[in-house]
Design an enzyme around this catalytic site. Structure first.
Site, short mmCIF file in Angstrom:
data_model
loop_
_atom_site.label_atom_id
_atom_site.label_comp_id
_atom_site.label_asym_id
_atom_site.label_seq_id
_atom_site.Cartn_x
_atom_site.Cartn_y
_atom_site.Cartn_z
N ARG A 1 0.86 -1.18 0.00
CA ARG A 1 0.00 0.00 0.00
C ARG A 1 0.90 1.23 0.00
NH1 ARG A 1 -3.68 -2.37 -1.72
NH2 ARG A 1 -5.71 -2.79 -0.77
N HIS B 1 -1.54 0.87 -9.92
CA HIS B 1 -2.21 -0.11 -9.05
C HIS B 1 -2.72 -1.28 -9.90
CE1 HIS B 1 -4.26 -0.65 -4.90
NE2 HIS B 1 -4.08 -1.81 -5.49
#
Lengths: 303, 303
Positions: free
Chosen positions: A218, A266
């Site tokens: 993350r 992502h």
């Protein structure tokens, strides 16, 4: 069985998921939050919600809810919803196709860093023909942070190519000792209060000069200003970043144009509706049959 | 035992090789062509030559020569020397570290093409945040041209990651049939009269639209104008090129700046002096002991 499908999916994604879920679970009746709010379905009839980072509040007012099944592996955004109903079990997605995709991305990044392929791509842009020294995989130690499904899959795949791999989990040995022996760090930790900001100036200083970071966890694991400082100083050679504190990464952010940063939007590992729908169906049937649910989140650990 | 070390090595490379060879074969006395020409050693005493693309003529006038051992895997440039002594066995290099490096490069290129990582790198340069569809490795068929040591190693490594791999060798099935089923083609053929120019407009037309080429063999396998036409037309999605008709690739060549071309400076797999010196030593001892020599070149096949 009445089910809620909620999340930040665009129309095409929503239809792909609905088709995959309908095929895997023909007995399901799928509703959206909009259906409930407009009275097309009874909120009290919803027994499970299948969610992909739903907007906060999406899961309120569902008195019969007995399972929240995430379509994504990371549940940090889901858990950050203050209106999330207490006491309802939450299951993460563990999709074999997503796990394989994560191992592919990690392997691609590690091969590129080990062999200097990002540097060769830069030399192509610069019009420079020059080789650099070549080392064997067994000379390039890799630390894999996180020992969940994905961390283990990545560690296994890298070890199979000959890299010396050290896996690390938060309650294991000291992070600094693992980093000191690593030339490439692959982050696959879950985002929790304990791991937020873990990759900071102190962690980068623990790495040997010339080391590289692959962040597949993350964005909030990384202190961005510390990473940029370590890259600018040349202490870190390169960073491959798939995740960011703010996504999409804002225009003008230095990562977009930094010569030592390779970015993915992502996209390191997407859930594959074809295999993930089968995982959802298994958990929904286990719920119906009163059997054990798979991949439940421990809310006290936040993953 | 008196040995000749000849080739287009710079001073640092020559010293690295001399050190590695001396360690692997302490009984060897190493001479250069310059030593022979200046009378520091007797050409008639040289029993074997260890060569790395030596300048044409380097192996003339050595009446006792009984082995030409190449440090490189490809011997096409060596064989093109019209003064190469007839009747002296020639051995190629088969270095396990080089073979592993070739498999790494092929895997990096195939992963990048399969997952669209070159496209993501282009989007980073364009400042665009957008994901594309993700497929599983088993949905991406790969053709590997060449079934020598390196072709087999590459095919095995790719198959281990889940890619459906079809290996092809020149005297096998029709090339067009193999290409028609491939989304990625990895070329590892030797350069011979029969394979020169094999990757031409007809071969590219046999590939399905959107296929990609990874050329790790020789530049002369490819008809450059045909490849550029196929890339410009969008029939081929991307090419990863390690080898070129002229090396270094001349400044101004379209490959340098073509958005669908990723270049390496003939660096896909370098011979590793540490392991290759042991291979040389084994062959030189086999020569001394009258035992079978390894990796001999069939001059009639040119590899």
């Amino acid at each position: 069985v009445n089910l809620l499908l909620a999340g930040d999916l665009d129309a095409a994604e929503r239809e792909r998921w609905r088709a995959a879920l309908a095929a895997a679970l023909p007995e399901g009746r799928w509703w959206t939050r909009d259906d409930l709010d407009r009275g097309r379905a009874d909120p009290a009839a919803i027994v499970a919600a299948v969610v992909a980072n739903p907007p906060p509040g999406s899961l309120q007012g569902l008195p019969s809810l007995r399972l929240i099944q995430s379509l994504w592996a990371g549940v940090d955004r889901l858990l950050a919803d203050p209106t999330l109903p207490n006491g309802v079990p939450i299951a993460r997605m563990v999709d074999p196709a997503m796990t394989a995709a994560m191992a592919e991305t990690a392997l691609w990044a590690v091969l590129a860093l080990h062999r200097g392929f990002f540097a060769y791509q830069q030399r192509q842009r610069d019009g420079v023909w020059r080789t650099h020294a070549q080392r064997r995989a067994d000379e390039v130690p890799v630390a894999v942070l996180g020992q969940g499904e994905m961390g283990r899959a990545v560690a296994d795949r890298l070890a199979a190519q000959g890299y010396p791999v050290h896996g690390w989990r938060r309650d294991g040995t000291a992070l600094a000792a693992v980093l000191a022996r690593a030339e490439i760090v692959v982050n696959l930790l879950p985002l929790t209060l304990a791991t937020r900001g873990l990759l900071d100036a102190r962690a980068f200083a623990a790495l040997p000069a010339g080391a590289s970071l692959v962040n597949l966890g993350r964005g909030a694991h990384v202190i961005d200003s510390d990473l940029l400082a370590a890259l600018d100083a040349g202490h870190l050679r390169h960073a491959v970043l798939d995740v960011f504190t703010t996504e999409p990464l804002p225009a003008g952010h230095r990562y977009w144009t930094h010569p030592r940063v390779t970015m993915l939007p992502h996209a390191a590992a997407l859930t594959d509706p074809r295999s993930a729908a089968a995982v959802v169906a298994r958990n929904l049937r286990a719920l119906r049959d009163g059997k054990a649910l798979a991949y439940l989140v421990d809310r006290s650990r936040a993953y």
